[in-house]
Design a protein around this motif. Structure first.
Motif, mmCIF file in Angstrom:
data_model
loop_
_atom_site.group_PDB
_atom_site.id
_atom_site.type_symbol
_atom_site.label_atom_id
_atom_site.label_comp_id
_atom_site.label_asym_id
_atom_site.label_seq_id
_atom_site.Cartn_x
_atom_site.Cartn_y
_atom_site.Cartn_z
ATOM 1 N N VAL A 1 0.849 -1.184 0.000
ATOM 2 C CA VAL A 1 0.000 0.000 0.000
ATOM 3 C C VAL A 1 0.893 1.246 0.000
ATOM 4 O O VAL A 1 1.756 1.413 0.869
ATOM 5 C CB VAL A 1 -0.934 0.008 1.220
ATOM 6 N N ARG A 2 0.697 2.119 -1.000
ATOM 7 C CA ARG A 2 1.504 3.322 -1.131
ATOM 8 C C ARG A 2 0.790 4.565 -0.632
ATOM 9 O O ARG A 2 1.416 5.491 -0.126
ATOM 10 C CB ARG A 2 1.927 3.520 -2.595
ATOM 11 N N SER A 3 -0.528 4.641 -0.792
ATOM 12 C CA SER A 3 -1.271 5.820 -0.332
ATOM 13 C C SER A 3 -2.725 5.439 -0.158
ATOM 14 O O SER A 3 -3.215 4.486 -0.784
ATOM 15 C CB SER A 3 -1.134 6.992 -1.309
ATOM 16 N N ILE A 4 -3.408 6.207 0.711
ATOM 17 C CA ILE A 4 -4.834 6.027 0.969
ATOM 18 C C ILE A 4 -5.480 7.394 0.829
ATOM 19 O O ILE A 4 -5.175 8.313 1.595
ATOM 20 C CB ILE A 4 -5.095 5.443 2.371
ATOM 21 N N LEU B 1 -8.743 -0.316 7.846
ATOM 22 C CA LEU B 1 -8.321 -1.608 7.300
ATOM 23 C C LEU B 1 -6.851 -1.618 6.903
ATOM 24 O O LEU B 1 -6.187 -2.650 7.012
ATOM 25 C CB LEU B 1 -9.168 -1.957 6.068
ATOM 26 N N LEU B 2 -6.357 -0.485 6.404
ATOM 27 C CA LEU B 2 -5.040 -0.447 5.786
ATOM 28 C C LEU B 2 -4.188 0.663 6.384
ATOM 29 O O LEU B 2 -4.711 1.652 6.902
ATOM 30 C CB LEU B 2 -5.168 -0.228 4.272
ATOM 31 N N VAL B 3 -2.881 0.498 6.265
ATOM 32 C CA VAL B 3 -1.916 1.552 6.579
ATOM 33 C C VAL B 3 -0.894 1.583 5.450
ATOM 34 O O VAL B 3 -0.676 0.578 4.761
ATOM 35 C CB VAL B 3 -1.210 1.312 7.936
ATOM 36 N N VAL B 4 -0.297 2.737 5.251
ATOM 37 C CA VAL B 4 0.718 2.867 4.211
ATOM 38 C C VAL B 4 1.906 1.959 4.551
ATOM 39 O O VAL B 4 2.386 1.935 5.682
ATOM 40 C CB VAL B 4 1.176 4.334 4.083
ATOM 41 N N GLY B 5 2.385 1.209 3.559
ATOM 42 C CA GLY B 5 3.473 0.273 3.758
ATOM 43 C C GLY B 5 3.029 -1.140 4.050
ATOM 44 O O GLY B 5 3.860 -2.051 4.136
ATOM 45 N N GLN B 6 1.727 -1.370 4.209
ATOM 46 C CA GLN B 6 1.208 -2.697 4.527
ATOM 47 C C GLN B 6 1.240 -3.604 3.296
ATOM 48 O O GLN B 6 0.965 -3.174 2.177
ATOM 49 C CB GLN B 6 -0.224 -2.572 5.049
ATOM 50 N N ARG B 7 1.596 -4.853 3.492
ATOM 51 C CA ARG B 7 1.554 -5.826 2.421
ATOM 52 C C ARG B 7 0.140 -6.389 2.294
ATOM 53 O O ARG B 7 -0.503 -6.729 3.294
ATOM 54 C CB ARG B 7 2.524 -6.978 2.707
ATOM 55 N N VAL B 8 -0.368 -6.459 1.053
ATOM 56 C CA VAL B 8 -1.709 -6.964 0.796
ATOM 57 C C VAL B 8 -1.639 -7.969 -0.344
ATOM 58 O O VAL B 8 -0.713 -7.964 -1.164
ATOM 59 C CB VAL B 8 -2.690 -5.822 0.436
ATOM 60 N N ARG C 1 -10.306 5.226 -1.625
ATOM 61 C CA ARG C 1 -9.441 4.483 -2.539
ATOM 62 C C ARG C 1 -8.039 4.367 -1.933
ATOM 63 O O ARG C 1 -7.508 5.318 -1.362
ATOM 64 C CB ARG C 1 -9.346 5.177 -3.906
ATOM 65 N N ALA C 2 -7.475 3.172 -2.079
ATOM 66 C CA ALA C 2 -6.086 2.932 -1.704
ATOM 67 C C ALA C 2 -5.328 2.499 -2.949
ATOM 68 O O ALA C 2 -5.864 1.760 -3.791
ATOM 69 C CB ALA C 2 -5.990 1.857 -0.620
ATOM 70 N N PHE C 3 -4.098 2.964 -3.075
ATOM 71 C CA PHE C 3 -3.296 2.676 -4.257
ATOM 72 C C PHE C 3 -2.122 1.784 -3.859
ATOM 73 O O PHE C 3 -1.422 2.048 -2.871
ATOM 74 C CB PHE C 3 -2.824 3.982 -4.900
ATOM 75 N N VAL C 4 -1.949 0.713 -4.657
ATOM 76 C CA VAL C 4 -1.020 -0.351 -4.317
ATOM 77 C C VAL C 4 -0.012 -0.494 -5.450
ATOM 78 O O VAL C 4 -0.383 -0.477 -6.635
ATOM 79 C CB VAL C 4 -1.770 -1.683 -4.100
#
Length: 683
Positions: A189-192, A223-230, A196-199
């Motif tokens: 995850v690069r930005s939220i 649900l997500l944080v920047v730097g998280q692996r999805v 929308r989140a951009f991966v």
């Protein structure tokens, strides 16, 4: 600025094909699909401009079996295009829904006449019709999205995209159910940005995660944080990443709690939950999406006159104590949500591996900031001329000579002042008469008639100049008045905006006070219930934990209190699985308990029960850890000659000289050592 709508330009055919046979473009018939090929919605927007087409559209929406959602967008009266950008919307919903444009007029009235009440669309509004027919009886299932000007285009676009993705997900047009061959990929995850989140995928390509394709009603920031692996399945056409397969929520086949990271929740712990529904006598609390617990009023407040709708609001995050896990049962009447309380809540689970806790307590000490207001630039009033007729001369730009080609086409000598010369950029002057006069080899003196014409033309130009000067002075005065009125309006608008900001602050403070009142009421009610329980125990002759009136032997008295606390704290269904471990009392334990101050004997007994049943290992507030020989984090634990290890449990937290319980443990046998202050590290 007028927006060019290429979709409408392509749809100038003027007739509306039936929705069931909608072409893959704005006009013409689409080729028959190959056998076995998946059916897809038309890729372009279709305009419905006649009455028959509107009736066919209504019949299409009301007929069961429609394979995809329909986005109906109306055009406001007097406009030739909808407020939303059709091309941008088509890019978002391509392959997921059919887009239909309905201008306001005879066609929209015919459509409204056929559709059920409150399900129509006209006047610039829009809505998405899902494939199921719940919206026929419940119009709120198909929300009407309003728009009043081009300024609403972005908001309308976001609403329609959200509604379309939600409807397409329900229709099975997204995810592996739609494309079983979709590749499974991983990324970071690069930005939220809002919903929308951009991966960045491992192959350096980009993908996006849509909030609508995760957990309904839960924002991506939970649900997500920047730097998280999805990881998930990738729609190669839209580049949407579907991570629903990695969500740690109940799937309906596994017993609740076993597939949601709730295995760490134990009886007696304080946990976070959000309010999903509230009625006068019940409140629904959600531990994780898909796992809701209904809490009756008796487990919230002891006052039967209380209505829970006055104490809770939907979406509020509250503290609750776990009473049972099979089945799940919560209660709120014995939870002290004071920041100095020992009831430290357990962290809420993450809904995706590596994600943040999906629930956190709000910070009620800081009211919401008021909306920021733009700073208006100061307006400057022009200096008005003293008199309209006292202007010394016309402005310089009025005297600039026009190009020669804009002169009138009249013959020389016929330019006279009058209405026919008013519209020219420059009237003829005596110079024009001289320039157009016939030239001879030798200069000749002008005749008397020519001099008369020159004099008349000069007088006409002077009269025209004076008229223009007067008009300019009047216009300058009018501009000054308009600017003064604009400045007064700006001042009034600034005052209104400041008042709106004050009202926003008042509203935020009122909401904070209301929340604090709810919290204070719950605390007061909890104190009242505890006092009532104490009075009831006293009226039945029950022994007080510290009165020593049951046994003369202090050891027998303490063991009786531990046994009584175990009976009261552990539910009947869990007593067999949570017996008291064998334990002994050290020589210094009861003397230290009698001399220690600042902590009640009942609190010590409760923590002893938690240690003996093993619950202390799962309660974060106990801070259970071995006692070490020094303060170094890697120093060895204190071990007795017989091999027993000294352990340390917190009786209090977040206060000076917090009390601790020391005990020795060897195998399954426990020996209570001492009750000490925080800085006392002697076993």
């Amino acid at each position: 600025m007028v927006r060019r709508n290429r979709t409408k330009e392509r749809a100038r055919a003027g007739s509306s094909p039936a929705p069931g046979s909608a072409p893959d473009g704005p006009a013409g018939d689409a080729p028959a699909p190959r056998r076995g090929a998946p059916r897809r919605p038309p890729s372009g927007a279709r305009w419905v401009t006649d009455v028959e087409g509107a009736r066919v559209l209504a019949a299409h929406l009301l007929t069961p079996g429609r394979p995809w959602p329909v986005v109906a967008i109306s055009v406001a009266a007097g406009h030739d295009a909808p407020y939303v950008d059709l091309d941008g919307l088509l890019e978002e919903v391509s392959g997921l829904a059919e887009v239909v444009v309905l201008p306001t007029g005879d066609a929209s009235w015919a459509f409204s006449a056929v559709m059920p009440p409150s399900t129509q669309v006209y006047g610039g509004a829009a809505r998405v019709y899902p494939v199921d027919h719940e919206w026929v009886g419940l119009p709120r299932r198909s929300k009407l999205r309003f728009a009043y000007s081009d300024a609403d285009a972005r908001r309308l676009h976001d609403h329609l995209t959200h509604d379309t993705l939600t409807a397409a997900l329900s229709a099975g047009l997204l995810g592996t159910s739609h494309d079983p061959d979709a590749p499974r990929v991983e990324g970071t995850v690069r930005s939220i940005l809002g919903p929308r989140a951009f991966v960045t995928l491992d192959d350096d390509s980009l993908a996006s995660i849509a909030e609508e394709l995760t957990v309904p009603g839960v924002s991506l920031a939970r649900l997500l944080v920047v730097g998280q692996r999805v990881a998930g399945t990738l729609d190669r056409e839209s580049r949407r990443l579907d991570v629903r397969g990695a969500l740690l929520v109940p799937d309906g086949a596994t017993p609740p709690g076993e597939d949601t990271h709730l295995g760490g929740y134990a009886v007696g712990q304080v946990v976070l939950a959000d309010v999903t529904a509230v009625a006068p006598a019940t409140v629904h609390l959600r531990l994780v999406p898909g796992l809701e617990v209904v809490v009756p009023r008796d487990d919230v407040t002891g006052n039967p006159a209380d209505e829970l709708t006055d104490l809770f609001t939907v979406g509020e995050v509250v503290l609750a104590r776990v009473v049972s896990t099979a089945p799940w049962r919560l209660r709120l009447d014995d939870v002290d949500d004071d920041s100095d309380s020992d009831d430290a809540p357990v962290l809420a689970p993450s809904l995706l591996d590596g994600g943040p806790p999906w629930l956190v307590l709000p910070d009620l000490s800081r009211p919401a900031p008021p909306r920021s207001l733009p700073v208006l630039p100061p307006l400057r009033l022009p200096e008005l001329p003293p008199e309209a007729g006292s202007v010394e001369g016309p402005p310089t730009e009025m005297l600039t000579e026009a190009p020669a080609e804009v002169l009138t086409d009249a013959e020389p000598g016929t330019a006279e002042p009058g209405p026919s010369a008013e519209g020219g950029l420059r009237r003829r002057t005596p110079l024009d008469l001289i320039a157009n006069a016939p030239r001879r080899d030798a200069p000749a003196a002008p005749s008397r008639g020519a001099l008369r014409d020159m004099s008349l033309a000069l007088e006409a130009s002077r009269t025209r100049a004076r008229t223009l000067e007067a008009d300019l002075a009047a216009a300058t005065a009018e501009v000054g008045l308009l600017r003064a009125a604009a400045q007064a309006t700006a001042v009034e608008l600034g005052g209104l905006r400041l008042r709106a900001a004050e009202l926003d602050r008042d509203l935020a403070e009122a909401l904070t006070r209301a929340e604090n009142f709810r919290t204070r009421y719950r605390k007061a009610d909890l104190s009242r219930q505890q006092l009532k329980k104490a009075e009831k125990a006293a009226s039945h002759g029950g022994p007080a934990p510290d009165d020593g009136a049951v046994f003369l032997d202090p050891v027998e008295q303490f063991r009786f209190e531990v046994q009584l606390a175990w009976v009261r704290r552990v539910p009947a269904a869990e007593k067999a699985s949570k017996p008291l471990a064998p334990y002994a009392l050290g020589d210094r334990f009861l003397p230290s308990l009698a001399t220690i101050e600042g902590v009640s004997r009942a609190k010590v007994v409760d923590v002893v029960v938690e240690v003996l049943t093993g619950d202390a290992e799962h309660i974060a507030g106990r801070e259970l850890h071995p006692l070490r020989v020094n303060e170094g984090g890697s120093s060895p634990a204190v071990v007795r000659e017989d091999g027993a290890t000294c352990w340390r449990a917190s009786l209090q937290s977040k206060r000076a000289s917090a009390r601790r319980l020391h005990y020795w443990k060897r195998g399954d046998r426990i020996e209570l050592s001492r009750v000490v202050l925080h800085d006392d590290v002697e076993p």
